[in-house]
Scaffold this motif. Sequence first.
Motif, PDB file in Angstrom:
ATOM      1  N   MET A   1       0.847  -1.187   0.000  1.00 18.14           N
ATOM      2  CA  MET A   1       0.000   0.000   0.000  1.00 18.14           C
ATOM      3  C   MET A   1       0.881   1.236   0.000  1.00 18.14           C
ATOM      4  N   HIS A   2       0.487   2.220  -0.757  1.00 16.42           N
ATOM      5  CA  HIS A   2       1.312   3.411  -0.862  1.00 16.42           C
ATOM      6  C   HIS A   2       0.779   4.533   0.017  1.00 16.42           C
TER       7      HIS A   2
ATOM      8  N   TYR B   1       5.317  18.179  -5.846  1.00 16.51           N
ATOM      9  CA  TYR B   1       5.473  16.731  -5.670  1.00 16.51           C
ATOM     10  C   TYR B   1       4.153  16.036  -5.425  1.00 16.51           C
ATOM     11  N   ARG B   2       3.168  16.746  -4.900  1.00 20.03           N
ATOM     12  CA  ARG B   2       1.901  16.080  -4.633  1.00 20.03           C
ATOM     13  C   ARG B   2       0.935  16.160  -5.794  1.00 20.03           C
TER      14      ARG B   2
ATOM     15  N   PRO C   1       3.047  14.545 -10.313  1.00 22.33           N
ATOM     16  CA  PRO C   1       3.139  13.162 -10.782  1.00 22.33           C
ATOM     17  C   PRO C   1       1.813  12.654 -11.340  1.00 22.33           C
ATOM     18  N   SER C   2       0.726  12.862 -10.597  1.00 26.21           N
ATOM     19  CA  SER C   2      -0.601  12.452 -11.065  1.00 26.21           C
ATOM     20  C   SER C   2      -0.941  13.119 -12.375  1.00 26.21           C
TER      21      SER C   2
ATOM     22  N   ASN D   1       1.059  11.767 -15.217  1.00 27.60           N
ATOM     23  CA  ASN D   1       0.683  10.405 -15.568  1.00 27.60           C
ATOM     24  C   ASN D   1      -0.622  10.398 -16.337  1.00 27.60           C
ATOM     25  N   ASP D   2      -1.557  11.255 -15.906  1.00 25.13           N
ATOM     26  CA  ASP D   2      -2.838  11.336 -16.612  1.00 25.13           C
ATOM     27  C   ASP D   2      -2.643  11.921 -17.992  1.00 25.13           C
TER      28      ASP D   2
ATOM     29  N   ASN E   1      -0.634   6.937 -18.664  1.00 25.20           N
ATOM     30  CA  ASN E   1       0.120   5.767 -18.202  1.00 25.20           C
ATOM     31  C   ASN E   1       1.297   5.368 -19.076  1.00 25.20           C
TER      32      ASN E   1
ATOM     33  N   ASP F   1       9.393   8.485 -23.058  1.00 30.14           N
ATOM     34  CA  ASP F   1      10.068   7.715 -24.108  1.00 30.14           C
ATOM     35  C   ASP F   1       9.060   7.042 -25.035  1.00 30.14           C
TER      36      ASP F   1
ATOM     37  N   LYS G   1       7.491   6.909 -34.979  1.00 30.28           N
ATOM     38  CA  LYS G   1       6.759   6.032 -35.889  1.00 30.28           C
ATOM     39  C   LYS G   1       5.860   6.836 -36.820  1.00 30.28           C
TER      40      LYS G   1
END
Lengths: 287, 802
Positions: A1-2, A127-128, A131-132, A135-136, A140, A144, A152
């Motif tokens: 759990m994080h 930091y809070r 990241p979210s 990622n959104d 995901n 890279d 492509k």
Amino acid sequence: MHTSFLAHAKGRYFWLAALLMVGSIVIYAMDNPTEAPNGGTWLGYALGTIGALLIVWLAYLGRRKRNFTHGWGTVKGWVSAHVYLGSSLLVVATLHTGFQFDWNVHTFTFVLMCLVIFSGLFGVFAYRTYPSARNDLKKNQTLDDIFLKVEKIDSELARLTADSSSDTKMVVSSAIERTVIGGGYRDQLFGRDHSSVVVDGNVVSNKGQQQALEFLVEKLSRTEGKENQSVGEVVRTFNTRKQLLDIIREDIRMQSTAQVWLLFHIPVTFALIAALIAHIFSVFVYR
Amino acid sequence: MIDNIYDIAVIGAGPGGLSAAAHAAELGVSHVLLESSPKIANTIQKYQKGKHVMAEPGILPLRSPIEFDAGKREAILEGWEQGIAHHNTNVRYSAEVSKIGGEKGAFTIGLVNGESVTAKHLILGIGMQGNPRQLGVAGDQASFVQYQLDDPGEYKDEVIVVVGAGDAAIENALALAPNNKVYIVNRKDEFARAKEGNLNLIMAAIESGEVECFFGTTPARIDSPTDDQHKGVFVLNTSTGEATVSVHRIIGRLGAIAPRGLVESFGIEFPNDDPNAIPALSSQYESNVPGMYVIGALGGYPLIKQAMNQGYEVVEYVLGNKVKPADHNLIAAKFLPLPFDLEVDQVLEMMQQRIPVFEHVNALQFRELMLDSDVHVVKKGRVIFSKHDYDNSFYTIFEGNVEIEVSEDIRIRSGVGNFFGEMSLISGRRRSATVIAGDECIVIETPRRTMNKLIASVDAVKRVLDQTFIVRTIQQKFAPETPIEDLMSIAEKTQINQYAPGEVIFSQGDVGDSLHFIRNGSVTVSGDLDGKEVVMSYVPANQTVGEMALLGNTTRGATVKATVKTETLSLDVESFQMLLARAPGLKERMQQVAETRSRQNIDSQFYAEEEGDLLSFLMGQGLGEATDVLLIDEGLCVACDFCEQACAATHDGTSRLNRKAGPTFAHIHVPTSCRHCEDPSCMKDCPPDAIQRGGAGGEVFIGDNCIGCGNCEQNCPYDVIQMSYETEAPSSYWKWMLFGFGEKPGKASSAGVVGENAIKKAVKCDMCMDQSGGPACVRACPTGAAARMSPEDFVDLVSVMH
């Protein structure tokens, strides 16, 4: 759990910091020194000592976080303590000053400390939330992965325009060749786009791939039949490319923002420590 | 053409064959060594240049007229060439054997080139590697046709055709494509056999034009070139007629032909169809065909030194001499603590007689097993192992008895000939009970890998173990107070079922006619939520599913699917009723478990779909077989890479974690890092048995005796193992901080390789077993993004995130 560093150990350091702040305020309020409150009263010295020790300990995080083999506790715990106790320092140090501000090394030290703390608060926010958000934004995937997708698409576009008219070919290939991603600090921080494209023999700005896209859309409305179909495909593919580039640029912007505060926070900390030494030295030698 | 009748013909010039032929030569016995390829030791010739070859097992002495010591491949091959020349060994190269007829005293060996050789005795040392399947068309002997690709970077700007549709063909084609024009020839219309990653890559390459594929095509022939640019013209039979390609090179990746068919054609019998099965041999290496002997890998001894020893010994046996096997002293040393004074062979015989599970093992195999095992004389009352321990060796009782503590108040006594510890052997999980030595207790401890090898090759062993496992499981799990004899009839009706990954065990709505005890592997339980299948929970080995239906519901309330290769024991309705009758309190206990499960399902129903998606994703990554995995919450990760740096800093500079690599779903990122699987694929084929599971955390770790063979790296389905030279940990922090000396913390020092003869060894995450404080990756993460958990915790991932 994080569990995040803010919620570490059920917010143990939040409560500790709160206790420290409330305690300092209460004692300060109850204290009635003969002179006006300042750093030289017994409470002033006490708060000053606590503050100085806190500053040294807070700076030590830089060492602890790189001590991979035998550090005490976990880095997350240290960061949690760092963030909360660092914030409480604002109250402790302000009360230590007794609100006596002037143009001297003491207030200078105080200002430096505030800069460090405020930049740190921005760091917590970054930091809070970043990241979210990143990622959104990238759904995901890693940066890279997205670069690979762009690569492509670039080959795909080369293939699609192989039989197109020469002006279309020129626009598409020059847009690809002249795409600029990233750049210096300011470019990254403000999400600037210095891409350009060659249209009608002229090099023009292709910020956000807009110019190239407009050319292609115009072309689309002026063609018919098979050529129209193939230009249509080029437009769609090019648009996907543009969107990916927008994502990349935004991600880079967030990434650099999430890093830049640290480039400020650390050097100012060293300046603070130097000023702090000067402040303490001058207080005791020139008292 | 008539040859002399040789006393001994040796087939296969590998280490075993070379040793046998050289020994026959030095004894002056008439012999011939037949080798199918043009050089000695075909398999070792194929090792890559400079590969370091180890001489395991270290403790075994070498008894052979030719030398062998750990060293570079080239040096070893040269040593052997010199050895056989020195003894004037009679070797015939390019003499491939196609058939064998006749009998002891007069075997006729037919060669592929039509010649024949006659010998009184035959020694087979042909190994198990197999030969690459050839193209089998006219012109395929050309010099530009090859079956191996050592270095794809070697070839540039060539036209290359790769024939084959498996992983090797795909990987070769993809590796060559950037610098060459590559075609790939696939007999079928799809790449059915390839790993998913390879399948995706090749389809993408075909789509983008990087690689051109001929589907539904087979090679027809190879013609001479039509110009002086190319080496030849490859003619192909496609679905629409013939096609030609002017080529520089043709690479055939069509798999290998294992020699089993050939060996069986000689008359040698294998015990079963298992591809890993080895022929039955006497203690003198003689097969079921009198006069035909088998040594080396074909007989189940894949290590070089063993094969060479056997080469020496088998010649002695053929000549009628009784030699003590090379392992004699080693086994004698193991038997020293025994309280009686008998010959090694006598003790081994006694062991086989007393212990039913070893009764049907042949004497040679039993010696081999004993070499890996240990004999313990244990004082009464000493704990042999405790419940929840992580070791997994197998114990047999040679003398005296033990007491098995099934629960606090129930102890079962077990005597001579019985075994214990097999539960962990089969399911890979922790010890399910504590075992204490009784009176005059002497036990044999055999490592898991050795037992598994035995189970695979001797059916009788598997049967005995299975039967005992079943009845013991039933007793332990369902009826601990019922004596075993009362459960035998139920055990006999219990079935063992095998399921492939993803296979459905039963579906929602099916008639509920059985319960399943998960013997090894694990399953997911999923339900229908508004038309969509949602994974609700994960059930590991040593637990039961499907009992709810037998308790009253009649139809299945959920679908149960295997996550990894899974084995279950199933009891039907009738047996279950019998069990309930014989086990007091069982029904109530099961109803309680069912109630808890229903409650859990209700609680999590709100998040069920999200949770289910995440669970499906995690299971899809193979985490169903993990016991401890690092998961990164992308909502907290700031990409500082401290996790990797910490891993490197605590492991001499080489990180075993690749943070960036790996997929992400719903904010949960699975980096490339060892998951410490329940039934580790890496452990399966480690020649020196360097990979063990142990310690407080049950981590799977690679010991110092790794020989760098790379089997584990290949076998791991998750690519978490890498081969690496030893590195040095970075230097002092303050020197770097203040003076800029050395590398920053977490980076490998550029001192690099330690020592001249250094070899690359396998490295992977070991859960920081040597560090106090536990895994460095988690301890170094500043934001809390890195956390380690086991699959039982996955269900909480989503609800906690809210």
